[in-house]
Motif scaffolding. Structure first.
Motif, mmCIF file in Angstrom:
data_model
loop_
_atom_site.group_PDB
_atom_site.id
_atom_site.type_symbol
_atom_site.label_atom_id
_atom_site.label_comp_id
_atom_site.label_asym_id
_atom_site.label_seq_id
_atom_site.Cartn_x
_atom_site.Cartn_y
_atom_site.Cartn_z
ATOM 1 N N LEU A 129 14.157 154.294 99.590
ATOM 2 C CA LEU A 129 14.155 153.278 100.653
ATOM 3 C C LEU A 129 12.838 152.512 100.703
ATOM 4 C CD1 LEU A 129 15.994 155.293 103.444
ATOM 5 C CD2 LEU A 129 16.890 153.346 102.151
ATOM 6 N N ASP A 130 11.735 153.182 100.426
ATOM 7 C CA ASP A 130 10.439 152.495 100.406
ATOM 8 C C ASP A 130 10.410 151.383 99.362
ATOM 9 O OD1 ASP A 130 9.449 154.081 102.417
ATOM 10 O OD2 ASP A 130 8.343 155.438 101.089
ATOM 11 N N ASN A 131 11.130 151.595 98.251
ATOM 12 C CA ASN A 131 11.092 150.638 97.143
ATOM 13 C C ASN A 131 12.164 149.557 97.227
ATOM 14 O OD1 ASN A 131 8.917 152.001 96.053
ATOM 15 N ND2 ASN A 131 10.163 153.245 94.674
ATOM 16 N N VAL A 132 13.012 149.617 98.259
ATOM 17 C CA VAL A 132 14.070 148.616 98.405
ATOM 18 C C VAL A 132 13.489 147.205 98.479
ATOM 19 C CG1 VAL A 132 15.717 147.697 100.098
ATOM 20 C CG2 VAL A 132 15.866 150.081 99.391
ATOM 21 N N ARG A 133 12.342 147.069 99.108
ATOM 22 C CA ARG A 133 11.774 145.733 99.327
ATOM 23 C C ARG A 133 11.474 144.990 98.027
ATOM 24 N NH1 ARG A 133 5.792 145.494 99.841
ATOM 25 N NH2 ARG A 133 4.897 147.472 99.131
ATOM 26 N N PHE A 134 11.358 145.730 96.927
ATOM 27 C CA PHE A 134 11.039 145.066 95.662
ATOM 28 C C PHE A 134 12.277 144.496 94.962
ATOM 29 C CE2 PHE A 134 7.621 148.407 95.963
ATOM 30 C CZ PHE A 134 6.624 147.512 96.327
ATOM 31 N N GLU A 135 13.471 144.906 95.378
ATOM 32 C CA GLU A 135 14.745 144.385 94.846
ATOM 33 C C GLU A 135 14.787 144.418 93.312
ATOM 34 O OE1 GLU A 135 16.510 141.191 97.862
ATOM 35 O OE2 GLU A 135 14.569 140.529 97.064
ATOM 36 N N ASP A 136 14.417 145.537 92.753
ATOM 37 C CA ASP A 136 14.398 145.660 91.291
ATOM 38 C C ASP A 136 15.771 145.450 90.664
ATOM 39 O OD1 ASP A 136 11.682 146.120 91.059
ATOM 40 O OD2 ASP A 136 11.871 148.290 91.299
ATOM 41 N N VAL A 190 26.501 141.607 86.823
ATOM 42 C CA VAL A 190 25.113 141.584 86.361
ATOM 43 C C VAL A 190 24.595 140.155 86.322
ATOM 44 C CG1 VAL A 190 23.610 142.018 84.377
ATOM 45 C CG2 VAL A 190 25.275 143.740 85.071
ATOM 46 N N THR A 191 25.424 139.254 85.836
ATOM 47 C CA THR A 191 25.034 137.841 85.780
ATOM 48 C C THR A 191 24.748 137.300 87.177
ATOM 49 O OG1 THR A 191 26.348 137.507 83.774
ATOM 50 C CG2 THR A 191 25.768 135.547 85.042
ATOM 51 N N ALA A 192 25.568 137.676 88.151
ATOM 52 C CA ALA A 192 25.352 137.216 89.521
ATOM 53 C C ALA A 192 24.030 137.750 90.080
ATOM 54 C CB ALA A 192 26.515 137.658 90.409
ATOM 55 N N LEU A 193 23.703 139.011 89.791
ATOM 56 C CA LEU A 193 22.421 139.559 90.224
ATOM 57 C C LEU A 193 21.264 138.806 89.589
ATOM 58 C CD1 LEU A 193 23.111 143.417 90.051
ATOM 59 C CD2 LEU A 193 23.058 141.976 92.092
ATOM 60 N N MET A 194 21.422 138.486 88.322
ATOM 61 C CA MET A 194 20.348 137.775 87.614
ATOM 62 C C MET A 194 20.157 136.368 88.181
ATOM 63 S SD MET A 194 21.484 139.305 83.921
ATOM 64 C CE MET A 194 20.416 138.378 82.833
#
Length: 570
Positions: free
Chosen positions: A88-95, A142-146
């Motif tokens: 949850l701490d790393n959610v903000r980076f939206e990897d 995947v394309t939509a995320l990109m």
């Protein structure tokens, strides 16, 4: 307390079932066939739903008081809280908006899955066909995320994305019969009739030709025409939004320590200098006055290069067999799971590491696998293959992973846990065990062992160089050339690897040095009572752990050994 124990066990089981349901590829790899017809849902809505679910699970685990729970149950509770909070701490980076790289992107992950699947019934093949039918949707998601990542300036470096185009295009073209997705049609389990085999073979071929290859072709076109031109110019994470914080979080996640990038960079430089001194000693014994003269000899000596793919595989198998015969001297507990050594798949070998481990199935239906890269074999030095065989196989990744899967007293999430610094630290530590057993008899192979350790020391310098000190790619390549004799193919692949998966390379040395320090501590405090086999069994006996918790475990073991050997002790 009994009520809390039952509540924890039930919640751990519920969370594991949830994990398998939302990660069907993992379930399949673990030989759980219930979701064999599905892929992970990569839509934005599904990702947000999983984040919300994680918050809910965290709240429910926090509501359980671990006070006075048995040791391993309390540790399971602690590890689960740690993992959920970090996620949850790393959610903000939206990897998840950067899901593609040349080293392990989604487009490669789904192509690597078929060889890891179990096929024993007609239904297994029917499920696989259902998966192939849904594969285009995966690449569309995947394309939509990109596209979303592009809008937020979350872009991988362009230099890596060019390689992704080539990879996707390769999976899109060629004879369908040679596609990795057609692989399951080349082998059928006993009991499946010839008529069914012919039907399934034809349907898989049609799916590869009509669904899979067109989907990859469309994906390759999107990459080349739309995505690659928007790739960022600078290789380091610092170039992304919140770059410094992003890398600091990654360093903490990978190393499971509070070491800063600057501290890790300096640690790497110190290790590089130490290893060079040891390499120079080997050079002097072989008649070379300076390390540079010895390195020049290693680079130019054609006898130190492999002749063929078959020779490379034979070396790995020879060293593995040699080590396997000595394992009882190092461990009280040995795994039951088998291990095989096979070539890296052709569709990804150009960008892949020299060797990689793929875990086996817990039920024994698929052995552990060391994938060895035989691409352009004549360019590959053989001198580091002995140490790599120990690292990837036994007593490295295979032994550690197989034992962990066989710790049936642990909940499944711990049997499958992976902390980079622990797993890679153990594997690097394992390379040195061969030296202690009297292996590396060829001085060039011993130099190769040090070269492998040098590679991991260099990683501390160049990974932090890329992502914290704003180094460019040519500086990293030059640092490699100045401090190693790693072949040029590997230098280029390794350099791109650190750009693609920031921080991952830091776990090896940090973990190895921690295990070595804990061993020295145990030897110092226990003296003649120190038992190396018991120490190793303790390191491996609770599965993968963050380093801080591993240190606590070893401290408790030392105290227990002291108590047992003290006058009047048990």
């Amino acid at each position: 307390m009994e009520q809390r124990r039952k509540a924890l066990a039930a919640l751990l089981a519920e969370h594991w079932e949830y994990t398998l349901r939302v990660s069907p590829e993992l379930a399949s790899i673990l030989a759980d066939r219930r979701y064999n017809d599905q892929w992970t849902d990569l839509s934005s809505a599904a990702i947000q739903k999983r984040i919300a679910d994680t918050r809910t699970f965290l709240q429910r685990f926090e509501a359980i008081d671990p006070t006075d729970l048995p040791e391993q149950e309390a540790l399971s509770h602690r590890l689960m809280l740690r993992d959920l909070r970090q996620s949850l701490d790393n959610v903000r980076f939206e990897d998840w908006l950067m899901p593609v790289n040349q080293f392990g992107g989604v487009h490669l992950g789904i192509a690597s899955l078929p060889p890891m699947l179990a096929f024993g019934t007609v239904k297994d093949y029917e499920d696989y066909l259902a998966r192939l039918d849904k594969l285009p949707l995966v690449l569309e998601q995947v394309t939509a995320l990109m596209r979303e990542g592009m809008a937020k300036k979350l872009m991988p470096p362009r230099i890596l994305l060019v390689q992704c185009v080539e990879q996707a295009a390769a999976l899109a073209r060629g004879k369908p019969e040679r596609s990795p997705f057609y692989g399951p049609a080349k082998r059928f389990a006993k009991g499946i009739s010839r008529a069914e085999q012919a039907r399934l073979r034809g349907q898989i071929l049609a799916a590869v030709r009509g669904k899979v290859q067109p989907a990859y072709a469309a994906f390759a076109t999107f990459l080349q025409d739309t995505y690659v031109p928007q790739g960022r110019e600078d290789p380091g994470l610092w170039a992304l939004p919140d770059g410094a914080e992003r890398y600091a979080a990654r360093v903490k996640e990978v190393t499971t320590t509070n070491l800063s990038p600057v501290q890790i960079h300096e640690l790497g430089r110190a290790e590089v200098a130490r290893i060079e001194d040891e390499q120079a000693e080997i050079g002097k014994k072989l008649g070379f006055a300076t390390l540079e003269a010895f390195r020049k000899h290693v680079r130019s000596n054609r006898k130190l290069r492999s002749k063929s793919a078959g020779e490379i595989l034979a070396r790995y198998r020879k060293h593995t067999a040699q080590m396997a015969s000595k394992l009882p001297e190092l461990f009280g507990r040995l795994p039951k799971q088998r291990m095989e050594i096979q070539k890296t798949e052709a569709f990804r070998e150009k960008q892949a590491a020299g060797a990689e481990y793929q875990q086996g199935a817990p039920d024994g239906s698929r052995p552990g696998m060391v994938r060895v890269n035989t691409y352009q074999p004549q360019t590959r030095l053989w001198i580091d293959m002995e140490s790599t065989a120990y690292h990837e196989g036994v007593p490295g990744h295979h032994l550690q992973n197989a034992i962990q899967q066989e710790l049936t007293e642990l909940p499944p999430f711990r049997q499958q846990a992976n902390y980079v610094a622990y797993g890679e630290g153990w594997a690097l530590y394992s390379e040195r065990l061969g030296k202690e057993l009297g292996f590396y008899q060829d001085p060039y192979s011993d130099y190769g062992r040090l070269q492998d350790e040098m590679l991991r020391a260099i990683r501390l310098v160049v990974d932090t160089g890329f992502h914290a000190k704003k180094w460019q790619r040519d500086k990293v390549v030059q640092f490699f050339r100045e401090h190693s004799t790693i072949d040029e193919v590997s230098i280029q692949a390794e350099t791109d690897r650190y750009i693609a998966i920031p921080g991952q390379a830091l776990g090896y040395k940090v973990g190895q040095l921690t295990i070595l320090r804990l061993r020295e501590q145990a030897q110092r405090e226990l003296g003649k009572a120190f038992d190396l086999r018991a120490f190793h069994d303790t390191i491996l006996g609770a599965g993968a752990l963050p380093l801080e918790i591993l240190e606590e475990r070893i401290a408790a073991w030392i105290a227990a050994q002291q108590a047992a050997t003290a006058p009047g002790g048990d």
